[in-house]
Structure formats: structure tokens, C-alpha cells
Design a protein around this motif. Structure first.
Motif, short mmCIF file in Angstrom:
data_model
loop_
_atom_site.label_atom_id
_atom_site.label_comp_id
_atom_site.label_asym_id
_atom_site.label_seq_id
_atom_site.Cartn_x
_atom_site.Cartn_y
_atom_site.Cartn_z
N VAL A 23 0.87 -1.18 0.01
CA VAL A 23 0.05 -0.23 -0.17
C VAL A 23 0.85 1.28 0.03
N GLY A 24 1.94 1.24 0.60
CA GLY A 24 2.84 2.31 0.93
C GLY A 24 3.52 2.50 -0.38
N LEU A 25 4.02 1.72 -1.15
CA LEU A 25 4.41 1.62 -2.36
C LEU A 25 3.52 2.19 -3.55
N ILE A 26 2.39 1.53 -3.57
CA ILE A 26 1.39 1.95 -4.49
C ILE A 26 1.05 3.46 -4.52
N ALA A 27 0.67 3.77 -2.94
CA ALA A 27 0.32 5.26 -2.79
C ALA A 27 1.30 6.19 -3.10
N ALA A 28 2.61 6.03 -2.78
CA ALA A 28 3.78 6.84 -3.14
C ALA A 28 3.89 7.10 -4.70
N LEU A 29 3.61 5.85 -5.56
CA LEU A 29 3.71 5.95 -6.90
C LEU A 29 2.71 6.81 -7.59
N ALA A 30 1.34 6.45 -7.02
CA ALA A 30 0.27 7.09 -7.62
C ALA A 30 0.16 8.48 -7.16
N LYS A 31 0.68 9.18 -5.96
CA LYS A 31 1.06 10.31 -5.82
C LYS A 31 1.76 10.92 -6.76
N ARG A 32 2.71 10.50 -7.40
CA ARG A 32 3.68 10.84 -8.13
C ARG A 32 3.14 10.88 -9.62
N PRO A 38 -3.22 -2.37 -9.09
CA PRO A 38 -3.02 -3.39 -7.97
C PRO A 38 -3.77 -4.57 -8.14
N PHE A 39 -3.06 -5.60 -7.52
CA PHE A 39 -3.60 -7.01 -7.64
C PHE A 39 -3.36 -7.59 -5.97
N LYS A 40 -4.09 -8.60 -5.72
CA LYS A 40 -3.95 -9.38 -4.62
C LYS A 40 -4.01 -10.79 -4.88
N ALA A 41 -3.07 -11.55 -4.45
CA ALA A 41 -2.88 -12.87 -4.47
C ALA A 41 -4.05 -13.71 -3.34
N TYR A 45 -10.44 -9.92 0.23
CA TYR A 45 -11.40 -8.75 0.32
C TYR A 45 -10.84 -7.52 0.86
N ILE A 46 -10.16 -7.66 2.10
CA ILE A 46 -9.84 -6.47 3.00
C ILE A 46 -8.64 -5.85 2.28
N ASP A 47 -7.49 -6.58 1.90
CA ASP A 47 -6.52 -5.68 1.39
C ASP A 47 -6.46 -5.23 -0.04
N PRO A 48 -7.38 -5.85 -0.69
CA PRO A 48 -7.68 -5.16 -2.11
C PRO A 48 -8.42 -3.94 -1.98
N THR A 49 -9.13 -3.54 -0.70
CA THR A 49 -9.85 -2.31 -0.61
C THR A 49 -8.63 -1.35 -0.24
N TYR A 50 -7.85 -1.66 0.48
CA TYR A 50 -6.30 -0.61 0.83
C TYR A 50 -5.77 -0.30 -0.65
N HIS A 51 -5.46 -1.36 -1.39
CA HIS A 51 -4.94 -1.17 -2.51
C HIS A 51 -5.80 -0.05 -3.50
N ASP A 82 -3.95 -0.51 -19.46
CA ASP A 82 -3.82 0.96 -19.42
C ASP A 82 -3.14 1.61 -18.26
N ALA A 83 -2.63 0.54 -17.63
CA ALA A 83 -1.83 1.08 -16.25
C ALA A 83 -0.23 1.17 -16.82
N THR A 84 0.70 1.93 -16.01
CA THR A 84 2.06 2.15 -16.09
C THR A 84 2.76 0.87 -15.29
N LEU A 85 2.41 0.39 -14.29
CA LEU A 85 2.86 -0.39 -13.54
C LEU A 85 1.85 -1.39 -12.77
N ALA A 86 2.18 -2.69 -12.66
CA ALA A 86 1.46 -3.71 -11.85
C ALA A 86 2.00 -4.18 -10.61
N VAL A 87 1.66 -3.87 -9.46
CA VAL A 87 1.81 -4.36 -7.97
C VAL A 87 0.93 -5.33 -7.74
N ILE A 88 1.59 -6.60 -7.51
CA ILE A 88 0.76 -7.76 -6.84
C ILE A 88 1.20 -7.96 -5.35
N GLU A 89 0.47 -7.75 -4.61
CA GLU A 89 0.69 -8.28 -3.13
C GLU A 89 0.32 -9.96 -2.83
#
Length: 140
Positions: A23-32, A38-41, A45-51, A82-89
């Protein structure tokens, strides 16, 4: 497969801090201004809400235990198009999945399937040099 940069955030075990790092990485990149998909393995349903909140994009679940590989790849491609980067938790520990004898349902299987590099989150509390041996074991 869509040629989108991707990475997996995995851990040595549950509770190690995967969600905090992801979440920290996703938020920092999105802010920039980076469009992070985001993806969750697993069927979480909880972590995807944060992502979703951190990225501004709907997080998708990727479950190699419940879904066929072709469907997992399809969900990944469609959501990432249409994304620049995918982050999978990842889920649990890197090699934890359906059984103790194979990778089925594990974060390791998902990383291999998507040809994604892995960032391993390690809780090094109470260790010094021993953490290097632990990480070496995951590399091997």
C-alpha cells in the motif's frame, strides 16, 4: 502477455508487513502520477480495498488455486492494459499455497506465471547476520 512492468510483494510469512509495503509503494507511486494497477493474490477482500484506495484503481484478485492459468493471465492483462505498472501483493509466505508438496495457489506460482520479479518482505527483528541466511534460502 501485456508488456507492462510488474512486481510482486511477497513475505516470509503472514503478518510480516506485505500489505503495509504494498500500500505504501502503491500510494507513493500514485501520488507521483504513476498509474498503478494493484492486484492481490488469493480470495482476499480486505487488502484489495486498501490497494484500491491507494491507487485510485480497482484492485483485482489473482488466484491460481481457484482459476486456470489462462484466466489469471487474462484478468491480469485486461486490468493492466492502460496502467504504467502492476503491483501484486502475495498471500501468506512466498511458498505457501494449497499443499506442502507443490506451488499451487502460492505467491511463488503467481510470480512465475506472470514472469514478475519478487520483493521479499522480511521481519528481521531479533536477528543480525542470520537474516542473510534466511534470505539466501529464499533465493535458492
Amino acid at each position: 502477455m501485456v508488456a507492462i512492468p510488474r512486481l510482486v510483494i511477497a513475505g516470509t510469512h503472514s503478518g510480516v508487513g506485505k500489505t503495509t509495503v504494498a500500500v505504501g509503494l502503491i500510494a507513493a507511486l500514485a501520488k507521483r502520477g504513476v498509474s498503478v494497477q494493484p492486484f492481490k493474490a488469493g480470495p482476499d477482500y480486505i487488502d484489495p480495498t486498501y490497494h484500491t484506495l491507494a491507487s485510485g484503481r480497482i484492485c483485482r484478485n489473482l488466484d491460481t488455486w481457484l482459476l486456470k492459468d489462462t484466466l489469471v493471465r487474462g484478468v491480469f492483462q485486461e486490468a493492466s492494459a492502460d496502467a504504467t505498472l502492476a503491483v501484486i501483493e502475495g498471500v501468506m509466505g512466498l511458498f505457501d499455497g494449497q499443499a506442502s508438496t507443490n506451488d499451487r495457489g502460492s505467491t511463488a506460482e503467481l510470480a512465475k506465471l506472470l514472469q514478475a520479479p519478487v520483493i521479499l518482505v522480511v521481519d528481521g527483528s531479533g536477528m543480525a547476520r542470520s537474516v542473510a541466511a534466511l534470505v539466501q534460502g529464499y533465493l535458492a
